[in-house]
Design an enzyme around this catalytic site. Structure first.
Site, mmCIF file in Angstrom:
data_model
loop_
_atom_site.group_PDB
_atom_site.id
_atom_site.type_symbol
_atom_site.label_atom_id
_atom_site.label_comp_id
_atom_site.label_asym_id
_atom_site.label_seq_id
_atom_site.Cartn_x
_atom_site.Cartn_y
_atom_site.Cartn_z
ATOM 1 N N SER A 27 -9.737 1.868 2.541
ATOM 2 C CA SER A 27 -8.858 2.615 1.656
ATOM 3 C C SER A 27 -7.810 1.738 0.967
ATOM 4 C CB SER A 27 -8.147 3.717 2.460
ATOM 5 O OG SER A 27 -7.343 3.142 3.483
ATOM 6 N N SER A 49 -10.210 -0.404 6.763
ATOM 7 C CA SER A 49 -9.586 -0.241 5.447
ATOM 8 C C SER A 49 -8.854 -1.458 4.909
ATOM 9 C CB SER A 49 -8.623 0.953 5.463
ATOM 10 O OG SER A 49 -9.347 2.161 5.486
ATOM 11 N N LYS A 61 0.847 -1.195 0.000
ATOM 12 C CA LYS A 61 0.000 0.000 0.000
ATOM 13 C C LYS A 61 0.882 1.245 0.000
ATOM 14 C CE LYS A 61 -3.990 1.983 2.464
ATOM 15 N NZ LYS A 61 -4.948 1.791 3.578
#
Length: 483
Positions: free
Chosen positions: A150, A174, A75
């Protein structure tokens, strides 16, 4: 079999080299990225060099770590030395960290192969990955739909086979919510089990890094590699890290599982999600678990509590992006206009919204009414969980109230978007571990996630229950048919 184990066997038996495996994933990324847009930065040269180093070890007869040569997506809010880290924001468009985050350093040492940095909602603020300043990631099951957020880029990449496994971060769901939307396994560890050093902060009392993987066993292997004490993170727990794979069992005799009743009466829960979760609970019962209903009366207050605490911490954490030290800078005549232009042009709408909410909640005259009250409710939510775990081992509920929605459907309705994290937020507020795993599909063929919640540092029970359920079903074997 887990993807990590399968690739490890291929390497050890010399059926495939690490370079061949890495190149295979890079080729798939080249084919799928135009429609999926999971990655913000592809690090092909780095990946192939790391893979070649693993092959050299194999040729020299050295013992391999189970994770050596395994391709991973990271990420893009995890600092990677010498590799651009944007957090999905224009403010950090050209930011190249001079240091490595603790988790990525551990993965380097284990011999993992970094394929690139995955897309995310800007500064991890969002539930759909539509808040990225660069691109909207598609859901591999239907590219017109969102992958969740996210950590949507990481979840989509795992589901589409654009990496073997990935890392995400989870502040209010997330990791788990995108895992649910994309039909993969997502684990948010106990707060403090995994170091946050080098994770770009959103809300420091809630953020936690964790794995997104095709199977429960893959999650156990990856968590074992990234967990552990780090003196550079003041919230890091100094506890022993077990081999999580030893907890993978196929029956649940003697286990007590609680159904959180409030989640089934939650606002906006999709009938298909409810039905799939109830069927999964019946499966847990068939595996020998004792099922009982548990009330967590404060659970519904998690959402408003979170949306005071998280923006308040974000308001403080994001104050550093002012154009002075690093990141974007909009030069102007005075210091104040530079601050204003840098932040106005650098941040997207959702980030601005949360900064303003947080600044307001912390302002003189409102601190007690909002922030202090939210912290008190947070304690009540934690006490609900403590009471529940006095009588059960693991709690269960849907991961998200719906399946993946179409891109654009909720962009103009922030409250509707925030409701996507209704089931996951209380887990972060209490600092507990939570896991989402696939438990079915709706009528449109979109994945549904089952959420398991454990007490502090009881990841072992999540792996035990999750693995038993996974082995008794074949949801984890279903893969999207992307061409």
């Amino acid at each position: 079999m887990s993807v990590i184990r399968e690739l490890h066997q291929q390497l050890v038996s010399k059926e495939r080299s690490a370079v061949e495996i890495a190149q295979g994933y890079l080729d798939r990324m080249t084919a799928l990225e135009p429609q999926l847009r999971s990655y913000l930065t592809v690090t092909a040269d780095v990946a192939l060099a790391q893979a070649a180093a693993v092959d050299a070890k194999i040729a020299a007869g050295e013992a391999l770590s189970p994770l050596a040569g395994i391709p991973i997506g990271l990420k893009d809010n995890l600092c990677t030395e010498g590799i651009r880290t944007t957090c999905g924001s224009k403010v950090l468009e050209n930011f190249v960290p001079p240091y490595e985050s603790t988790v990525t350093q551990k993965l380097k040492e284990a011999g993992m192969v970094a394929l690139g940095k995955t897309n995310l909602d800007e500064f991890a603020m969002g539930s759909s990955t539509e808040n990225s300043a660069y691109q909207i990631t598609g859901n591999p099951w239907d590219v017109e739909r969102v992958p969740g957020g996210s950590s949507g880029g990481s979840a989509a990449a795992v589901a589409a086979g654009e990496c073997a496994v990935a890392l995400g971060s989870d502040t209010g769901g997330s990791i788990r919510q995108p895992a649910s939307f994309c039909g993969v396994v997502g684990l948010k560890p106990t707060y403090g089990l995994v170091s946050r050093f080098g994770l770009v902060a959103y809300a420091s009392s809630l953020d936690q890094i964790g794995p997104l993987t095709p199977t429960v066993e893959d999650a156990a292997l990856l968590l074992g590699a990234i967990a552990g004490h780090d003196r550079r993170d003041s919230t890091s727990l100094d506890v022993p890290v077990p081999d999580y794979t030893q907890f993978l069992k196929t029956d649940l005799k003697g286990r007590k599982i609680g159904i959180i009743t409030e989640t089934f009466a939650a606002e906006g829960i999709d009938p298909a999600v409810k039905a799939a979760t109830e069927k999964a609970i019946q499966q847990l019962k068939d595996l020998g678990a004792e099922i009982q209903e548990i009330s967590c009366p404060q659970f519904p207050y998690g959402l408003p509590t979170y949306y005071i605490i998280a923006p308040s911490e974000a308001s403080s954490n994001l104050a550093r992006y002012d154009g002075v030290k690093y990141g974007a800078r909009k030069d102007n005549d005075s210091l104040m206009t530079m601050y204003t232009k840098t932040r106005a042009e650098g941040f997207g709408d959702e980030v601005k919204r949360r900064i303003m909410i947080g600044t307001y909640a912390l302002s003189a005259g409102y601190y007690d009414a909002y922030y202090l009250k939210a912290q008190k409710v947070r304690t009540l939510i934690k006490q609900d969980f403590e009471k529940a775990f006095a009588s059960v081992d693991v709690l269960v509920c849907p991961t998200a109230p719906t399946t993946a929605f179409k891109a654009g459907d909720k962009v103009d309705d922030p409250l509707s978007m925030y409701l996507s994290d209704l089931m996951t937020i209380p887990v972060n507020l209490a600092g507990l571990p939570g896991m989402s795993l696939p438990c079915g599909f709706d009528d449109l063929g979109l994945p549904i996630g089952l959420q398991l919640i454990g007490n502090v540092l009881r990841e072992d029970l999540l792996f035990e229950v999750g693995y038993a359920y996974e082995q008794a079903t074949d949801w984890h074997k279903q893969r999207p048919s992307l061409s």
